[in-house]
Design an enzyme around this catalytic site. Structure first.
Site: not given
Length: 281
Positions: A40, A150
């Site tokens: 990633r 979030d």
């Protein structure tokens, strides 16, 4: 950096990122996640033209990096697996048991918190359940507010937009798809959008569950904290749950994911059915 070259993350670099991630977000990053993390972050190295993970770490933790890169990094190391009406028995229990109990108790203003809302499917699923309950009980007086939080700003922006691939609602009934979603005018895109009447009932905002206290407004009747505790160690889990319970009204409900439990924690709730807890006082 050569686009075909993926640098190897050293053990020292892994420790740097692991300690930073656990300190900032409480997320465990064991050795088994090294390849995932390396994959990633390699894309960011290429995009920023950096030669090593150590160089990227120095940039990330610099003043410039904290301002420009932090949100991107959060999005890369977070997990955003979600879908509409995931673990449907939770929504059925709310519809068939919790909301009727609220009516009997004379509760007309319902606040619900999706504490790890990701791209918004959970929060919008809750809103649909609320709308269906209210429409099927025309004689009651009930209104609701949903807050979705979030740690990742990119997913919060996506949640606010309420735009998804058509495939994301394949499992929903034709009735729900027709009533609560709009198809894109450009049929080649195969996108759908949550109707404005639902979007306006959900307020998405940034919050880190690792914070010592939560500035989230008045207390909630129901809190969803599903499939997030599994990423934290037990000490962090208990800290998060205690903070959530502090923001739950007396007789409020806490809903966890099917792979999670807080049995054995002294946090002031009782188990109603598996993964659903009620605040005791």
């Amino acid at each position: 950096m050569n686009v075909f070259f993926q640098p190897e993350m050293t053990e020292k670099e892994l420790v740097l990122f692991r300690e930073f991630i656990e300190k900032e977000f409480g997320i465990r990053m064991p050795d088994s996640k090294k390849m995932l993390l390396q994959s990633r972050l390699s894309k960011r190295l290429r995009e920023l033209n950096l030669k090593s993970f150590n160089e990227y770490f120095k940039y990330l933790t610099s003043d410039k990096g904290k301002e420009n890169e932090f949100n991107t990094f959060v999005d890369l190391v977070s997990t955003h697996v979600t879908k509409f009406f995931r673990e449907p028995n939770h929504f059925e229990y709310i519809f068939e048991n919790i909301l009727p109990d609220f009516v009997k108790a004379g509760k007309s203003q319902i606040r619900i918190w999706s504490s790890a809302s990701s791209t918004g499917e959970e929060a919008y699923s809750i809103a649909i359940i609320m709308e269906e309950f209210i429409s099927q009980h025309p004689k009651i007086t009930m209104d609701y507010e949903i807050v979705g939080t979030d740690i990742s700003m990119p997913v919060i922006d996506k949640a606010k937009a309420g735009v998804y691939n058509e495939d994301s609602v394949l499992e929903l009934s034709r009735y729900l798809k027709y009533k609560y979603f709009m198809k894109s005018k450009d049929r080649d895109q195969k996108l759908i959008k949550v109707v404005p009447e639902i979007r306006k009932k959900v307020n998405f905002r940034y919050m880190n569950l690792m914070d010592d206290t939560y500035s989230i407004g008045t207390k909630f009747n129901i809190v969803f904290c599903r499939n997030v505790l599994i990423y934290f160690d037990k000490k962090t889990q208990e800290k998060i749950i205690k903070n959530i319970i502090n923001n739950l009204k007396d007789d409020g409900y806490l809903i966890l994911g099917h792979s999670e439990t807080i049995i054995g924690m002294d946090v002031g709730v009782k188990n109603v059915i598996p993964t659903i807890y009620k605040k005791s006082f």
